[in-house]
Design a protein around this motif. Structure first.
Motif, short mmCIF file in Angstrom:
data_model
loop_
_atom_site.label_atom_id
_atom_site.label_comp_id
_atom_site.label_asym_id
_atom_site.label_seq_id
_atom_site.Cartn_x
_atom_site.Cartn_y
_atom_site.Cartn_z
N TYR A 139 36.91 130.30 -52.54
CA TYR A 139 37.43 130.65 -51.09
C TYR A 139 37.67 132.13 -50.84
O TYR A 139 37.25 132.83 -49.84
N HIS A 142 42.10 125.41 -48.22
CA HIS A 142 42.66 126.78 -48.31
C HIS A 142 42.63 127.31 -47.02
O HIS A 142 43.33 128.10 -46.56
N ALA A 151 46.42 122.09 -53.99
CA ALA A 151 45.60 123.39 -53.19
C ALA A 151 47.26 124.19 -52.95
O ALA A 151 47.01 125.39 -52.89
N ASN A 161 36.61 124.31 -51.94
CA ASN A 161 37.91 123.90 -52.19
C ASN A 161 38.34 124.55 -53.33
O ASN A 161 39.70 124.50 -53.61
N LYS A 162 37.77 125.36 -54.25
CA LYS A 162 38.50 126.10 -55.50
C LYS A 162 38.97 127.36 -54.75
O LYS A 162 38.38 128.12 -54.09
N LEU A 163 40.05 127.78 -55.12
CA LEU A 163 40.67 129.07 -54.54
C LEU A 163 39.75 130.35 -54.65
O LEU A 163 39.93 131.07 -53.82
N ASP A 164 39.45 130.11 -55.82
CA ASP A 164 38.65 131.59 -56.34
C ASP A 164 37.55 131.67 -55.46
O ASP A 164 37.07 132.81 -54.92
N GLU A 212 48.89 125.80 -56.03
CA GLU A 212 47.84 127.00 -56.42
C GLU A 212 48.28 128.20 -55.51
O GLU A 212 48.31 129.31 -55.98
N ASP A 255 31.66 124.23 -53.75
CA ASP A 255 33.09 124.42 -54.47
C ASP A 255 34.11 125.27 -53.51
O ASP A 255 34.82 125.89 -54.04
#
Lengths: 157, 446
Positions: free
Chosen positions: B18, B97, B133, B13-16, B136, B11
């Motif tokens: 990253y 990100h 992305a 690709n999820k900002l949190d 976000e 995951d």
């Protein structure tokens, strides 16, 4: 009646225009929006884009005819794109292409009589790791076999 | 080995996720530095472009004017249209990100306040992913004017996606700029170079997506760390896309200088049916092909491949087994370049068409060995005589495929020409065939 952008699409074009210092730069976005609304880019769409962006018609037409993803004639509801470039060819891209041709009874860049399907032999789509591949409109289908392709065609209504 | 571009973190690709893995720390660090310091670090890291030419990224950045009199632009090239190349897509999908963080650092280094990411039109789904992305990051204040507060700096930049529409040539940097400007994708004559005269006549830098994605890790871990990975003159890792006749095609991130045979046999699982390899194109279809019996010891970095008579290109490795018909492959490659030639320069526009026609003549069984020489001659006359490198890209596969696999191609051509029609002998002086090889029908013999 001549082609006109919907209110919403006019807003989308305006938003695209904000990305760039010139309105000419928004022409590709406008072409996509026009193609989406009208199904293909007719002379009337070209005129409307030129009017909205306040640019010469020739600039629009130059772009429409240069890029292969803009269609100047009506394509099917499902535009089937089969890659036959080297990586796909090595793994059976042409067999897939022939299978689709046979199934739909149309040739490259033709449309079925009911307007549902059109076929295009495309250049590398950047999915060589999943070769052979096809794309239906914007969706990629990778690691294809003849059977899988025919199944996909049957599932499209 | 630690992976730089596509780490094995679920995951990501999820900002949190990253951010939890150290994301945007490098951007914070870089934005507190002077632009020249950032350029210096990237220069020392010896990071080279991942889009094909392998130019030193730091050096490219340093060509931008130090004093800003006009707007500066950064273009990130995600056109990825080289056949055999499918790596940037993995970045949009799995690590967007880090690309965005790299863009922030690069934009700061060259003082560009507007960034365009050029992505091929066919990648519509990936464009949507990357746009999500970007949105976000705008919300979190990593981009746009809010950056000033988030990173406590005076610098800010805006990032936009420009969607291409199916033209291979737009991967060429000057054609890409014309395409962003809303024109046909015609490459421009250089000089002037983009750093002086790029988008709308302003200073512009164009970098590949993979190149930019390396930057945050270089800033975070230091140039010494990066320079110590892989081949010394071409350090770091590369995303090798392996396709064609292998058991496990896909993208593999490995240090530069990895053996080509290691990639094919150990990572990509070897050739189906344990067949021998006839031919490998090591860097996307434009690069000179290598013979399968000469792959031993070839390392995958820019300098080693140049020595081996090819080039690293985009790292798209196409493998062809012993049963492959190389004539069919070459016809397909030539058709591609003929189709994609923008039509601006005569040698390329006409030459690519003639190469395809001659190859199709051979394919139909009507070719002679003179045709092979003619092909090499046409290819040599395209090479180096065009505005952009598409001419070279079209010429190399033909030239090197025929010279390196002459034995194979001789099988597809005839040596002799039979003239079936009487009284046509006088016209022979206009043909390219040598008279010794002409077999006349019995009845015309004196």
């Amino acid at each position: 009646m001549a082609f006109q952008f919907t209110e919403e699409n006019l807003k989308r074009i305006e938003k695209a225009r904000q990305k760039y210092p010139t309105s000419l730069a928004a022409v590709m976005d406008a072409c996509y929006i026009g193609q989406e609304q009208n199904g293909f880019i007719s002379d009337e769409v070209v005129e409307e884009i030129a009017r909205v962006l306040e640019i010469p018609k020739t600039d629009v037409l130059g772009v429409v005819t240069f890029y292969t993803m803009f269609h100047t004639k009506k394509m099917g509801k499902y535009h089937i794109q089969v890659c036959t470039n080297v990586s796909c060819m090595l793994r059976g891209g042409y067999e897939i292409f022939d299978a689709v041709k046979e199934k739909l009874k149309i040739d490259n860049m033709e449309v079925t009589s009911d307007g549902k399907f059109s076929l295009e032999e495309v250049e590398c789509m950047g999915a060589c790791g999943g070769a052979p591949m096809i794309a239906v409109n914007s969706d990629y289908y990778e690691n294809m076999t003849k059977e899988k392709v025919l199944e996909i065609l049957d599932s499209l209504q | 080995m630690e992976k730089i571009i596509l780490p094995d973190i679920p995951d990501l690709n999820k900002l949190d996720v990253y951010i939890a893995n150290g994301g945007f720390q490098a951007a914070k660090k870089a934005l507190q530095m002077e632009p020249s310091e950032v350029i210096d670090i990237v220069k020392k890291s010896s990071l080279r472009g991942r889009g094909g030419a392998g130019f030193f990224t730091g050096l490219k950045w340093s060509f931008m004017p130090k004093v800003k009199t006009k707007p500066h632009y950064l273009c990130v090239n995600g056109d990825e249209s080289e056949p055999g190349s499918f790596k940037d897509r993995q970045i949009f999908e799995k690590n967007p990100h880090q690309l965005i963080e790299g863009i922030i650092i690069a934009a700061h280094a060259i003082q560009a306040q507007t960034v365009y990411i050029y992505i091929r039109g066919e990648y519509y789904r990936w464009i949507q992913m990357l746009q999500a992305a970007l949105d976000e990051n705008y919300e979190r204040g990593h981009l746009g004017e809010k950056m000033k507060q988030t990173f406590n700096t005076d610098f800010y930049c805006d990032v936009y996606i420009h969607r291409g529409a199916g033209a291979y040539i737009c991967g060429e940097e000057s054609a890409l700029m014309n395409s962003i400007e809303g024109k046909r994708g015609y490459p421009r004559v250089k000089p002037p170079f983009p750093a002086q005269n790029g988008l709308w006549g302003n200073p512009t830098t164009i970098n590949n997506v993979e190149t930019i994605t390396n930057v945050p890790k270089i800033i975070a871990n230091g140039w010494e760390w990066f320079a110590s990975i892989g081949a010394p003159k071409h350090p770091g890792t590369l995303l090798f896309g392996v396709s064609g006749h292998v058991n496990k095609p896909g993208v593999y991130e490995l240090p530069t200088g990895t053996l080509l045979t290691d990639i094919i046999y150990n990572y990509a699982g070897g050739v189906p049916g344990n067949k021998k390899i006839k031919c490998v194109i090591p860097g996307g279809s434009s690069m000179p092909p290598l013979r399968g019996d000469q792959l031993e010891g070839i390392k995958m970095d820019a300098d080693s491949l140049r020595e081996a008579g090819s080039a690293i290109g985009t790292g798209g490795i196409m493998v062809m087994d012993e049963d492959t018909n190389l004539l069919d492959v070459l016809v397909r490659i030539s058709h591609f370049y003929h189709h994609e030639s923008c039509g601006q320069c005569t040698p390329c526009r006409e030459g690519t068409g003639w190469m395809e026609k001659i190859l199709r003549r051979i394919q139909s069984g009507q070719g002679t060995s003179k045709d092979l020489d003619l092909l090499v001659d046409v290819a040599s006359n395209i090479e180096g005589r065009t505005v952009c490198a598409l001419g070279d890209a079209a010429a190399w596969p033909v030239k090197f495929m025929i010279t390196r696999f002459r034995d194979e191609f001789e099988k597809y051509v005839k040596k002799e020409v039979v003239i079936p029609v009487k009284n046509k002998i006088h016209s022979m002086k206009y043909t390219t065939y040598s008279v010794e090889n002409i077999k006349l029908p019995e009845s015309t013999k004196p």
